[in-house]
Design a protein around this motif. Structure first.
Motif, PDB file in Angstrom:
ATOM      1  N   ALA A 102      32.564  39.040  48.213  1.00 19.42           N
ATOM      2  CA  ALA A 102      32.946  37.834  47.489  1.00 19.42           C
ATOM      3  C   ALA A 102      33.316  38.175  46.050  1.00 19.42           C
ATOM      4  N   GLY A 103      34.453  37.662  45.605  1.00 22.92           N
ATOM      5  CA  GLY A 103      34.901  37.919  44.256  1.00 22.92           C
ATOM      6  C   GLY A 103      34.193  37.021  43.249  1.00 22.92           C
ATOM      7  N   ARG A 104      33.653  37.627  42.199  1.00 23.82           N
ATOM      8  CA  ARG A 104      33.014  36.887  41.107  1.00 23.82           C
ATOM      9  C   ARG A 104      33.324  37.591  39.792  1.00 23.82           C
ATOM     10  N   PRO A 105      33.273  36.889  38.663  1.00 22.67           N
ATOM     11  CA  PRO A 105      33.404  37.575  37.372  1.00 22.67           C
ATOM     12  C   PRO A 105      32.359  38.674  37.261  1.00 22.67           C
ATOM     13  N   VAL A 106      32.658  39.711  36.505  1.00 25.18           N
ATOM     14  CA  VAL A 106      31.807  40.906  36.462  1.00 25.18           C
ATOM     15  C   VAL A 106      30.357  40.565  36.132  1.00 25.18           C
ATOM     16  N   GLY A 107      30.137  39.673  35.171  1.00 23.11           N
ATOM     17  CA  GLY A 107      28.781  39.336  34.775  1.00 23.11           C
ATOM     18  C   GLY A 107      27.998  38.564  35.812  1.00 23.11           C
ATOM     19  N   LYS A 108      28.672  38.094  36.856  1.00 22.48           N
ATOM     20  CA  LYS A 108      28.018  37.310  37.901  1.00 22.48           C
ATOM     21  C   LYS A 108      28.117  37.972  39.278  1.00 22.48           C
ATOM     22  N   MET A 109      28.801  39.096  39.349  1.00 19.83           N
ATOM     23  CA  MET A 109      29.017  39.749  40.639  1.00 19.83           C
ATOM     24  C   MET A 109      27.757  40.467  41.110  1.00 19.83           C
ATOM     25  N   SER A 110      27.449  40.320  42.375  1.00 19.28           N
ATOM     26  CA  SER A 110      26.295  41.025  42.930  1.00 19.28           C
ATOM     27  C   SER A 110      26.656  42.481  43.195  1.00 19.28           C
ATOM     28  N   GLU A 111      25.644  43.325  43.161  1.00 18.16           N
ATOM     29  CA  GLU A 111      25.865  44.740  43.468  1.00 18.16           C
ATOM     30  C   GLU A 111      26.370  44.899  44.899  1.00 18.16           C
ATOM     31  N   GLU A 112      25.859  44.068  45.792  1.00 18.32           N
ATOM     32  CA  GLU A 112      26.286  44.140  47.194  1.00 18.32           C
ATOM     33  C   GLU A 112      27.778  43.843  47.334  1.00 18.32           C
ATOM     34  N   ASP A 151      47.673  45.387  41.406  1.00 15.96           N
ATOM     35  CA  ASP A 151      46.331  45.275  40.819  1.00 15.96           C
ATOM     36  C   ASP A 151      45.722  46.639  40.548  1.00 15.96           C
ATOM     37  N   GLY A 152      46.369  47.697  41.036  1.00 17.56           N
ATOM     38  CA  GLY A 152      45.963  49.047  40.689  1.00 17.56           C
ATOM     39  C   GLY A 152      46.664  49.548  39.441  1.00 17.56           C
ATOM     40  N   LEU A 153      47.538  48.688  38.881  1.00 18.27           N
ATOM     41  CA  LEU A 153      48.310  49.059  37.698  1.00 18.27           C
ATOM     42  C   LEU A 153      47.972  48.217  36.476  1.00 18.27           C
ATOM     43  N   ARG A 154      47.261  47.102  36.704  1.00 24.59           N
ATOM     44  CA  ARG A 154      46.873  46.225  35.608  1.00 24.59           C
ATOM     45  C   ARG A 154      45.627  45.450  36.002  1.00 24.59           C
ATOM     46  N   GLY A 155      45.062  44.693  35.079  1.00 27.11           N
ATOM     47  CA  GLY A 155      43.883  43.903  35.397  1.00 27.11           C
ATOM     48  C   GLY A 155      44.217  42.731  36.295  1.00 27.11           C
ATOM     49  N   TYR A 156      43.255  42.317  37.106  1.00 23.54           N
ATOM     50  CA  TYR A 156      43.477  41.197  38.011  1.00 23.54           C
ATOM     51  C   TYR A 156      43.725  39.930  37.204  1.00 23.54           C
ATOM     52  N   PRO A 157      44.739  39.127  37.538  1.00 28.31           N
ATOM     53  CA  PRO A 157      45.137  38.007  36.686  1.00 28.31           C
ATOM     54  C   PRO A 157      44.272  36.756  36.787  1.00 28.31           C
ATOM     55  N   PHE A 158      43.323  36.720  37.714  1.00 28.28           N
ATOM     56  CA  PHE A 158      42.448  35.561  37.865  1.00 28.28           C
ATOM     57  C   PHE A 158      40.993  36.034  37.852  1.00 28.28           C
ATOM     58  N   PRO A 159      40.059  35.184  37.425  1.00 29.97           N
ATOM     59  CA  PRO A 159      38.642  35.583  37.419  1.00 29.97           C
ATOM     60  C   PRO A 159      38.146  35.932  38.827  1.00 29.97           C
ATOM     61  N   GLY A 160      37.340  36.971  38.918  1.00 28.75           N
ATOM     62  CA  GLY A 160      36.723  37.329  40.190  1.00 28.75           C
ATOM     63  C   GLY A 160      37.353  38.495  40.910  1.00 28.75           C
ATOM     64  N   GLY A 161      38.414  39.077  40.345  1.00 28.66           N
ATOM     65  CA  GLY A 161      39.097  40.158  41.049  1.00 28.66           C
ATOM     66  C   GLY A 161      38.842  41.546  40.492  1.00 28.66           C
ATOM     67  N   ALA A 162      37.834  41.702  39.640  1.00 23.17           N
ATOM     68  CA  ALA A 162      37.613  42.997  38.980  1.00 23.17           C
ATOM     69  C   ALA A 162      37.306  44.119  39.966  1.00 23.17           C
TER      70      ALA A 162
END
Length: 259
Positions: A102-112, A151-162
């Motif tokens: 599941a995609g989440r912003p980095v500060g909220k993403m689970s390790e799993e 997305d391998g060339l730039r940052g993901y344009p929406f929250p949750g795709g890091a």
């Protein structure tokens, strides 16, 4: 334009063996269809037999399916072994299969979720290459194309795709490094970086959020989404003799997105 409406362009692919992971839908299926149209013997790999059955019916040529979760090293090893048992060799590989958490912003993403995404999109490419490379080296030639992304060339344009972007950046690093390691062996390794392509996941996005769909299309200077067949055309060119001087660097197929 679908492969069936095109004349054959790469006669050298006749009778060659092409493996496409994630080959039952979207870009993978379009690439499998394109290989078959050129006379290649196609093996598609995926997890779902029902979807595979429908995919095989749409491929006009010699094709078969092997069950595989490409994030599992033992299953990938069995996939390559089964391909060799059936056909005795492997000439082309399109490492397209992948899945994530599941995609989440980095500060909220689970390790799993992070590990599932990295394993699903990056480790899977490594595992496939780990077994494809020795197999191809036995014949002294072969082409591996990995599916990365813009997305391998730039940052993901929406929250949750890091995590996804990190995995796709990793695919390019893996591709470039492996290409240099085997540059003089007769083995070519490269990648494609598709932009927004009209595939089932993107269609699902658009249906859920019309405004999101509009913003996605707005990112494409060409004014539309790409098609799976257009990406497949790029993959086949990379595998063909016409791309004999192409290795390491990715082919960006993005409608002008990164321009």
């Amino acid at each position: 334009m679908s492969p069936a409406t095109l004349p054959r362009r790469y006669p050298e692919m006749e009778g060659k063996v092409a493996l496409v992971t994630g080959g039952t839908s979207g870009i993978g299926l379009a690439t499998a269809q394109a290989f078959a149209h050129e006379g290649a013997i196609v093996v598609i790999a995926s997890r779902e037999e029902k979807r595979a059955s429908a995919a095989l019916k749409s491929i006009q040529g010699q094709a078969s399916w092997i069950a595989c979760d490409v994030s599992d090293g033992k299953r990938v090893e069995k996939l390559i072994a089964a391909t060799l048992d059936r056909h005795g060799k492997l000439d082309y590989a399109f490492n397209n299969g992948g899945s994530g958490g599941a995609g989440r912003p980095v500060g909220k993403m689970s390790e799993e979720a992070w590990r599932k995404t990295i394993d699903g999109f990056l480790t899977s490419a490594f595992l496939c290459m780990r077994h494809q490379i020795p197999t191809m080296l036995k014949n002294g030639a072969g082409v591996i194309v990995n599916n990365s992304s813009v997305d391998g060339l730039r940052g993901y344009p929406f929250p949750g795709g890091a995590a996804y972007a990190a995995a796709k950046h990793g695919v390019l690093g893996l591709t470039r490094s492996a290409a240099l390691e085997y540059a003089k062996s007769g083995l070519r390794i490269t990648a494609v970086c598709p932009g927004w392509i009209d595939t089932p996941p993107i269609t699902s996005f658009v249906k859920k959020d019309a405004k999101l769909g509009e913003s996605i299309v707005a990112q494409e200077p060409i004014g539309r989404l790409g098609t799976a067949a257009e990406v497949a055309n790029g993959v086949l060119w990379l595998c063909s003799d016409a791309a004999s001087f192409m290795l390491g660097s990715p082919l960006v197929l993005d409608g002008g997105y990164m321009a």
